[in-house]
Design a protein around this motif. Structure first.
Motif, short mmCIF file in Angstrom:
data_model
loop_
_atom_site.label_atom_id
_atom_site.label_comp_id
_atom_site.label_asym_id
_atom_site.label_seq_id
_atom_site.Cartn_x
_atom_site.Cartn_y
_atom_site.Cartn_z
N ASP A 1 -1.83 9.65 5.69
CA ASP A 1 -1.51 10.30 6.96
C ASP A 1 -2.77 10.95 7.54
N ASP B 1 -9.47 1.58 8.24
CA ASP B 1 -8.89 1.16 9.50
C ASP B 1 -8.10 2.34 10.04
N PRO C 1 0.82 -1.21 0.00
CA PRO C 1 0.00 0.00 0.00
C PRO C 1 0.86 1.27 0.00
N HIS D 1 -1.93 6.92 11.06
CA HIS D 1 -2.36 6.91 9.66
C HIS D 1 -3.67 6.13 9.54
N VAL D 2 -4.20 6.12 8.32
CA VAL D 2 -5.46 5.42 8.02
C VAL D 2 -5.22 4.49 6.84
N ILE D 3 -5.79 3.29 6.91
CA ILE D 3 -5.71 2.33 5.81
C ILE D 3 -7.07 2.28 5.12
N GLU E 1 -2.75 3.97 1.96
CA GLU E 1 -2.69 4.52 3.30
C GLU E 1 -2.67 6.04 3.20
N ARG F 1 -5.45 -1.22 -2.07
CA ARG F 1 -5.36 -0.62 -0.74
C ARG F 1 -4.33 0.51 -0.76
N ARG G 1 1.59 5.16 0.73
CA ARG G 1 1.16 6.14 1.72
C ARG G 1 1.07 7.53 1.08
#
Length: 537
Positions: free
Chosen positions: A185, A163, A27, A168-170, A183, A181, A29
């Motif tokens: 910040d 998530d 994934p 951070h957020v997935i 990610e 997928r 970022r």
């Protein structure tokens, strides 16, 4: 060309394209991901991208929607979009209106004029269909991208799961080519009133739900109606308990009918039934064509908090109000205006992420103000008891003959910019006898200069404004370099920024709100006010 065809042409502004993230082995970022491609989401991406912050916008569609939806855009919204570089095209396309009329049955009760005082670039309001408003924002994104702004718009990218972790957020995303997928910040939720993102996180609204139903009809017609806002209480043509008429660009008119609580929505949306209401209102001699119809119910509610760790909500995803008063999209653009510079300072390391808590505080304050005004409008328009109905009609009767009663008539208190009175980022007012309209927390009113307008020189960064007082060209404080701007204390500038004071110095935030003001430049006071304005106090 029929209007619905023009809307269709505007629809696919960012068709699906496969991104390199979909082929990455792990994934990728991103600093910021925005969910939702409506006006608030696109404005958020534009604000951040113009700061040089890489941002990815995910939209489960491929561009703007259809139907007029939001149509009244306020002066403050146009000033914000002017700073983004697209206010003037909106003004050029929009219908400027200043005069409103209020009717009860077949009688005109009174009229009001929203023409602002002289010395402003933009009028009080324009009418512009939301698809056009969105298109102008996307057009500006395209120009910014060509100039190197790191903005990516991804159509047909639907967020299916999130998530939220501490740092951070997935996001799990579906596309025509399958899932992938990424990610982030920071994740900004701008995905509208039904907000799938909010529901994925198990979050909800607090507030009131109004069960009354309103029919919207966009029509083109050959009629000699003036460019005014007309509102009927208990209209004589009996097409609804209330009715509203607005002119839009391209010869289109927006008409709202209040239908009541217990209706058959499918039946009411049948063309013959919509035409029955329109025929009763317009009369037999008016030729018209239906463009778009919809029925809406509304809520006056908001989330308990707009920030949930690394996820921040804005626009209708965070708060909802009735359409009376044009407070929905206009307040959402003020969310973007407030959030953009704060997130920018956090991402470049100038401020800690606690500054983003002030977004939550200030914009909840703004949402509560809008909800209060919107609820009062709705209660006046749709009285819930026999005695409140009697009171409402007594006010209308008085207003027809007595000016003192007219401020009590509430057909939708129209949107005004929020003043962040007494909130933590403001330094207490230190300008004796200064105008109330430019107190700390207030948005800066525009004023003409020898060349252009004052707001052309404010916004995007911190500015130290000297009114009849010299200020340094630059001043450094807490990792920021403030621009100095000295303007003469005359004309509209004097009225709006000095009042009875002989001179003034203002600290202006990047969103053109006043952070502090003093009678003279003080090299000690300015850094303290800057610290407070960026959450370091």
């Amino acid at each position: 060309m029929p209007l619905d065809d023009r809307y269709q042409l505007a629809f696919k502004l960012y068709p699906y394209e496969r991104s390199t993230d979909q082929d990455a082995s792990a994934p990728v970022r991103h600093p910021v991901v925005v969910v939702g491609g409506g006006p608030i989401g696109v404005a958020t991406a534009l604000d951040l991208g113009l700061q040089g912050i890489p941002v990815v916008l995910l939209d489960d569609h491929e561009g703007v929607g259809q139907g007029s939806r939001a149509i009244c855009f306020a002066k403050r919204t146009l000033e914000i979009t002017h700073r983004y570089g697209c206010g003037q095209p909106m003004l050029d396309k929009g219908v400027i209106w200043n005069l409103g009329k209020v009717f009860h049955d077949d009688r005109q009760v009174f009229e009001f004029n929203l023409l602002p005082e002289q010395g402003h670039r933009y009028p009080a309001f324009i009418n512009l269909q939301q698809p056009y408003f969105e298109r102008f924002l996307v057009d500006r994104v395209r120009t910014a991208q060509a100039q190197g702004a790191p903005i990516e718009l991804r159509g047909k990218n639907r967020v299916d799961a999130v998530d939220v972790l501490d740092d951070h957020v997935i996001l799990d995303i579906s596309t025509p080519d399958g899932p992938y997928r990424i990610e982030a910040d920071w994740l900004i939720g701008c995905d509208g009133a039904s907000s799938p993102l909010r529901k994925m996180m198990g979050l909800d609204f607090e507030g009131r739900v109004f069960e009354d139903n309103f029919l919207i009809a966009d029509i083109t017609m050959k009629a000699d109606f003036p460019t005014e806002r007309w509102f009927w209480f208990e209209p004589h043509f009996k097409s609804g308990d209330s009715a509203l008429l607005h002119k839009q660009p391209d010869g289109v008119w927006r008409i709202d009918f209040q239908l009541g609580w217990d209706i058959d929505r499918t039946e009411e949306l049948k063309e013959e039934n919509v035409r029955r209401r329109l025929d009763a209102m317009l009369g037999p001699d008016v030729e018209y064509e239906l463009v778009w119809t919809s029925i809406y119910r509304f809520q006056c509610r908001r989330m308990k908090t707009f920030r949930q760790g690394r996820v921040i909500f804005a626009g209708d995803a965070a708060h909802q109000v009735s359409p009376f008063g044009a407070r929905g999209a206009n307040s959402g653009i003020q969310d973007v205006d407030n959030l953009g510079w704060k997130l920018g300072l956090v991402l470049n390391g100038t401020a800690s992420e606690s500054l983003l808590d002030s977004y939550d505080v200030e914009r909840r304050y703004g949402a509560d103000e809008n909800i209060l005004n919107s609820s009062r409008s709705t209660d006046f328009i749709t009285p819930k008891s026999k005695i409140s109905h009697v009171f409402r009609n007594a006010v209308l009767d008085l207003a027809e003959h007595h000016p003192f009663a007219r401020p009590l008539v509430n057909s939708g208190r129209l949107s005004v910019p929020c003043v962040y009175d007494g909130l933590p980022l403001n330094t207490p007012d230190a300008l004796p006898n200064g105008p109330a309209r430019t107190r700390p927390g207030a948005p800066c009113p525009d004023a003409p200069l020898e060349q252009g307008f004052l707001l052309d020189h404010l916004g995007g960064d911190f500015v130290l404004l000297g009114v009849g007082v010299d200020v340094p060209d630059t001043i450094s404080a807490h990792g920021l370099v403030l621009r100095g701007l000295t303007v003469p204390a005359s004309g509209d500038i004097r009225d709006r920024y000095l009042g009875e004071a002989p001179g003034a110095v203002y600290l202006i935030r990047p969103d053109q709100h006043v952070a502090a003001r003093w009678p003279a430049f003080d090299a000690t006071s300015v850094p303290k006010a800057v610290a407070r304005a960026i959450g370091k106090d």
